[in-house]
Write a protein that holds these residues in place. Structure first.
Motif, PDB file in Angstrom:
ATOM      1  N   THR A 209      53.623 -35.612  53.555  1.00 39.40           N
ATOM      2  CA  THR A 209      53.895 -34.329  54.195  1.00 39.40           C
ATOM      3  C   THR A 209      55.119 -33.660  53.594  1.00 39.40           C
ATOM      4  OG1 THR A 209      52.968 -35.213  56.253  1.00 39.40           O
ATOM      5  CG2 THR A 209      54.269 -33.201  56.422  1.00 39.40           C
ATOM      6  N   ALA A 210      56.139 -34.443  53.268  1.00 36.19           N
ATOM      7  CA  ALA A 210      57.375 -33.893  52.709  1.00 36.19           C
ATOM      8  C   ALA A 210      57.128 -33.171  51.389  1.00 36.19           C
ATOM      9  CB  ALA A 210      58.400 -35.008  52.512  1.00 36.19           C
ATOM     10  N   ILE A 211      56.208 -33.663  50.583  1.00 39.70           N
ATOM     11  CA  ILE A 211      55.903 -33.022  49.295  1.00 39.70           C
ATOM     12  C   ILE A 211      55.486 -31.573  49.509  1.00 39.70           C
ATOM     13  CG2 ILE A 211      54.304 -33.028  47.345  1.00 39.70           C
ATOM     14  CD1 ILE A 211      54.211 -36.102  47.615  1.00 39.70           C
ATOM     15  N   PHE A 212      54.565 -31.354  50.424  1.00 34.49           N
ATOM     16  CA  PHE A 212      54.051 -30.003  50.658  1.00 34.49           C
ATOM     17  C   PHE A 212      55.065 -29.149  51.409  1.00 34.49           C
ATOM     18  CE2 PHE A 212      50.429 -32.676  49.870  1.00 34.49           C
ATOM     19  CZ  PHE A 212      49.616 -31.879  49.066  1.00 34.49           C
ATOM     20  N   PHE A 213      55.804 -29.761  52.310  1.00 39.80           N
ATOM     21  CA  PHE A 213      56.869 -29.048  53.016  1.00 39.80           C
ATOM     22  C   PHE A 213      57.887 -28.480  52.030  1.00 39.80           C
ATOM     23  CE2 PHE A 213      61.278 -29.459  54.498  1.00 39.80           C
ATOM     24  CZ  PHE A 213      61.287 -28.551  55.546  1.00 39.80           C
ATOM     25  N   LEU A 214      58.310 -29.273  51.066  1.00 37.98           N
ATOM     26  CA  LEU A 214      59.338 -28.853  50.112  1.00 37.98           C
ATOM     27  C   LEU A 214      58.825 -27.781  49.158  1.00 37.98           C
ATOM     28  CD1 LEU A 214      60.798 -32.392  49.413  1.00 37.98           C
ATOM     29  CD2 LEU A 214      61.976 -30.514  50.591  1.00 37.98           C
ATOM     30  N   VAL A 251      61.992 -41.235  55.237  1.00 34.85           N
ATOM     31  CA  VAL A 251      61.551 -39.851  55.058  1.00 34.85           C
ATOM     32  C   VAL A 251      62.654 -38.883  55.458  1.00 34.85           C
ATOM     33  CG1 VAL A 251      59.921 -38.101  55.874  1.00 34.85           C
ATOM     34  CG2 VAL A 251      59.109 -40.397  55.319  1.00 34.85           C
ATOM     35  N   TRP A 252      63.313 -39.154  56.581  1.00 37.07           N
ATOM     36  CA  TRP A 252      64.412 -38.269  57.010  1.00 37.07           C
ATOM     37  C   TRP A 252      65.480 -38.168  55.928  1.00 37.07           C
ATOM     38  CZ3 TRP A 252      65.208 -41.010  62.426  1.00 37.07           C
ATOM     39  CH2 TRP A 252      64.067 -40.787  63.221  1.00 37.07           C
ATOM     40  N   LEU A 253      65.883 -39.305  55.387  1.00 37.02           N
ATOM     41  CA  LEU A 253      66.918 -39.310  54.354  1.00 37.02           C
ATOM     42  C   LEU A 253      66.455 -38.576  53.100  1.00 37.02           C
ATOM     43  CD1 LEU A 253      69.632 -40.311  53.209  1.00 37.02           C
ATOM     44  CD2 LEU A 253      68.449 -42.422  52.519  1.00 37.02           C
ATOM     45  N   SER A 254      65.239 -38.842  52.671  1.00 40.06           N
ATOM     46  CA  SER A 254      64.739 -38.234  51.435  1.00 40.06           C
ATOM     47  C   SER A 254      64.609 -36.718  51.554  1.00 40.06           C
ATOM     48  CB  SER A 254      63.384 -38.849  51.065  1.00 40.06           C
ATOM     49  OG  SER A 254      62.384 -38.532  52.014  1.00 40.06           O
ATOM     50  N   VAL A 255      64.167 -36.243  52.720  1.00 36.39           N
ATOM     51  CA  VAL A 255      64.030 -34.793  52.912  1.00 36.39           C
ATOM     52  C   VAL A 255      65.401 -34.122  52.961  1.00 36.39           C
ATOM     53  CG1 VAL A 255      63.272 -33.014  54.540  1.00 36.39           C
ATOM     54  CG2 VAL A 255      61.779 -34.939  54.021  1.00 36.39           C
ATOM     55  N   VAL A 257      68.144 -35.058  51.435  1.00 33.34           N
ATOM     56  CA  VAL A 257      68.660 -34.999  50.062  1.00 33.34           C
ATOM     57  C   VAL A 257      67.933 -33.916  49.260  1.00 33.34           C
ATOM     58  CG1 VAL A 257      68.883 -36.266  47.884  1.00 33.34           C
ATOM     59  CG2 VAL A 257      69.375 -37.406  50.057  1.00 33.34           C
ATOM     60  N   ALA A 258      66.608 -33.850  49.389  1.00 36.37           N
ATOM     61  CA  ALA A 258      65.834 -32.866  48.635  1.00 36.37           C
ATOM     62  C   ALA A 258      66.167 -31.436  49.061  1.00 36.37           C
ATOM     63  CB  ALA A 258      64.341 -33.133  48.815  1.00 36.37           C
ATOM     64  N   ILE A 416      62.268 -35.634  43.799  1.00 32.80           N
ATOM     65  CA  ILE A 416      63.552 -36.204  44.232  1.00 32.80           C
ATOM     66  C   ILE A 416      63.396 -36.883  45.584  1.00 32.80           C
ATOM     67  CG2 ILE A 416      65.864 -35.590  45.056  1.00 32.80           C
ATOM     68  CD1 ILE A 416      65.958 -33.501  42.808  1.00 32.80           C
ATOM     69  N   SER A 417      62.652 -36.266  46.490  1.00 32.41           N
ATOM     70  CA  SER A 417      62.451 -36.882  47.812  1.00 32.41           C
ATOM     71  C   SER A 417      61.765 -38.235  47.681  1.00 32.41           C
ATOM     72  CB  SER A 417      61.633 -35.949  48.713  1.00 32.41           C
ATOM     73  OG  SER A 417      60.262 -35.924  48.341  1.00 32.41           O
TER      74      SER A 417
END
Length: 464
Positions: A209-214, A251-255, A257-258, A416-417
Motif C-alpha cells: 500500500t505504501a508504494i502506491f500511497f507515495l 511500515v510506519w517507519l519506512s513511510v 522516512v520516505a 526508499i520505503s
C-alpha cells in the motif's frame, strides 16, 4: 487483424483450457506444462500486454501446489517466468540475425548481473544444492523483471497504460483488505485478521500500500501540469485509508522516512505545500488517535518495539542472531541462497506457540543477504541500491518537467520505503513485494530516459 483480436480472447481461452486440464489431471505434471505452454504463447503474442496483466493480477495471485510439493504463485510466476524466457529468446534471435542493437542499455545491468552471479555462486556452501539452485533461479527471474519493464515501458503512452493497469487493481485489493480488517476489527493488530484478504499479513499489505500511497502523494505535490486531480486525489485517499489500517511498525517507519525524503525535494517556492501536507497529516493522526481504543493500542504497539518480553521481538532477535552466526561461519559467500530456512530452528522454549505465525526468514533483508551470500553478496546488494539512488538523484538535477519529476520522486520514495522496511523484515521473496521492487528498479531509468528524450526533442524544435 487476427493477432489484434487474438490477444483479446487468448487469456479467456487460456483460463478455460488450463481449468479443464487442472480439473482432469490434477495428480500429474500436465497442468504445469500446459500452463507454461499457453502462458508462453500469450506472452509471445503481446509482451507489453502480459506485463500489464501480471501487474493487474499481482495482488490477487494465489499459491498453487502441484505434485512433488512444487509451488507457484498463479498467475504471477508463470507470467513472470515466460516474460523472461520470451525476452531472452528474442534477444538471442536478434543477436543471431545481427539486428541493430538498442542504443541505451539497462544502466544497472552490471550490478544486477553481479548479484545474480553471487546468488548462484553461494551454492558452494549450501546444505541443499538443488534447493539453492532452484531458489536462485526463481530469484533471478524476479530480478530480470526490471529489464523487462525497462524494455517495455518506453514512452509516455506505455507509462500511462502501466498506471491504468496497476492503480485500479491495487485499489481494489486495498479496499477489499480494509473491509476485511473492519469486519475483524477486534483482531485488527494481528495477522489472523487478514484471513480472506488478498494479503497474507500486515507487513506485506502495508509495504504494498505504501508504494502506491507515495506515488500518489508525489504526483499531487510535484506535478503542476494539467491532469485529473480529482482521480489522483481519490487514489491518494484510498491508499491513505489503507495505510491507516496497517499495524506494522516497519511500515510506519519506512513511510515516515520516505515522506521526509519527498518533503526535502520541495523547493523554497512551495513552502505552503509542506505546511499544508504536514498540517493535514497531523490533523488526520490526531483524529485517528482520539477514536475509542485506538490510542492505547498504538502506544502499546510503539512501546513494544523495545520490549524484550514481547514474543515477536524475541523471535526477531533470535533470527538476527542466527543470521550473524551463519555469516561468521561462512563470511565470504555465506551459507547459500535460501539456506537460512534450511538451517534455522526456532527455540520453542523462548518464543512458544508464536513460532507458527512467522515464516522462516531472518526478519531483515540485509541480515539474510549477509547470512546466505556473505560479505560479497552484501556488497553487491549495497551496490544495487546505491546505484539506483545515485541515478535518481542525478536525474532530479536535470528534469524540469513536472510530470516526470513527480514520477521519479514517487518511484524513489517507494523504493526508499522498501529499503528502510527491509531492515526489519525480509519481504523480497514474495511476489507482492518482489515484483514491485524490481519493477520500480527498471521503471526509474525508463522514465528518466523518456524525460531526457522529450527535453532534447523540445530544445531541438525551439532551436529550429
Amino acid at each position: 487483424m487476427f493477432l489484434k483480436h487474438g490477444k483479446r480472447i487468448l487469456f479467456f481461452v487460456v483460463c478455460l483450457g488450463v481449468g479443464g486440464i487442472v480439473g482432469g489431471y490434477s495428480d500429474t505434471p500436465l497442468p504445469l506444462l500446459s500452463l507454461l505452454a499457453v502462458t508462453g504463447a500469450f506472452v509471445f503474442l503481446g509482451m507489453e500486454l502480459a506485463v500489464y496483466l501480471l501487474l493487474i493480477a499481482l495482488p490477487f495471485s494465489f499459491r498453487y501446489i502441484l505434485p512433488g510439493r512444487f509451488e507457484i504463485q498463479t498467475p504471477t510466476e508463470p507470467l513472470l517466468g515466460m516474460l523472461v524466457a520470451v525476452y531472452c529468446v528474442e534477444k538471442i534471435a536478434d543477436r543471431a540475425l545481427q539486428k541493430k542493437k538498442r542504443e541505451n542499455t539497462f544502466p544497472f545491468l552490471v550490478p544486477l548481473c553481479a548479484y545474480i552471479f553471487v546468488t548462484f555462486l553461494s551454492a558452494i556452501n549450501t546444505p541443499d544444492l538443488f534447493g539453492t539452485l532452484k531458489g536462485a533461479l526463481r530469484a533471478t527471474v524476479y530480478m530480470l523483471f526490471s529489464i523487462i519493464v525497462y524494455a517495455v515501458i518506453q514512452n509516455r503512452a506505455t507509462l500511462k497504460r502501466l498506471f491504468i493497469a496497476t492503480f485500479p487493481s491495487a485499489a481494489v485489493a486495498v479496499i477489499w483488505t480494509v473491509i476485511v480488517l473492519i469486519y475483524h476489527i477486534d483482531a485488527w493488530q494481528w495477522t489472523s485478521a487478514y484471513r480472506s484478504a488478498p494479503f497474507t499479513n500486515y507487513s506485506v499489505y502495508g509495504a504494498f500500500t505504501a508504494i502506491f500511497f507515495l506515488v500518489c502523494l508525489s504526483r499531487l505535490l510535484f506535478d503542476n501540469s494539467t491532469y485529473d486531480r480529482v482521480l489522483w486525489t481519490a487514489w491518494f485517499v484510498c491508499f491513505s485509508v489503507g495505510l491507516l489500517m496497517c499495524f506494522s511498525r516497519g511500515v510506519w517507519l519506512s513511510v515516515i522516512v520516505a515522506v521526509g525524503f519527498m518533503l526535502l525535494q520541495l523547493g523554497r517556492g512551495v513552502t505552503h505545500k509542506k505546511i499544508l501536507f504536514i498540517g493535514a497529516a497531523c490533523l488526520i493522526l490526531l483524529v485517528c488517535l482520539n477514536l475509542p481504543g485506538v490510542y492505547s493500542i498504538i502506544i502499546e504497539r510503539v512501546s513494544s518495539a523495545i520490549d524484550i518480553s514481547y514474543a515477536s521481538n524475541r523471535a526477531r532477535l533470535l533470527r538476527w542472531g542466527q543470521a550473524v552466526v551463519m555469516f561468521l561461519e561462512s563470511p565470504i559467500l555465506g551459507k547459500g541462497y535460501g539456506a537460512f530456512a534450511m538451517l534455522y530452528e526456532e527455540d520453542v522454549a523462548l518464543v512458544g506457540s508464536y513460532t507458527a505465525q512467522y515464516q522462516l526468514g531472518a526478519h531483515s533483508e540485509y541480515l539474510q543477504v549477509i547470512a546466505e551470500l556473505g560479505i560479497v553478496g552484501l556488497g553487491v546488494w549495497a551496490w544495487l541500491n546505491i546505484a539506483f539512488l545515485r541515478y535518481g538523484f542525478r536525474a532530479l538535477k536535470t528534469i524540469d518537467d513536472g510530470f516526470y519529476r513527480s514520477v521519479v520522486i514517487g518511484l524513489m520514495a517507494a523504493e526508499i520505503s522498501l529499503m528502510v522496511h527491509f531492515t526489519v523484515n525480509n519481504l523480497l521473496n514474495g511476489d507482492a513485494i518482489g515484483v514491485p521492487f524490481w519493477g520500480i528498479y527498471g521503471l526509474l531509468p525508463a522514465v528518466v530516459q523518456m524525460a531526457t528524450r522529450e527535453k532534447i526533442s523540445s530544445e531541438t524544435e525551439d532551436g529550429v
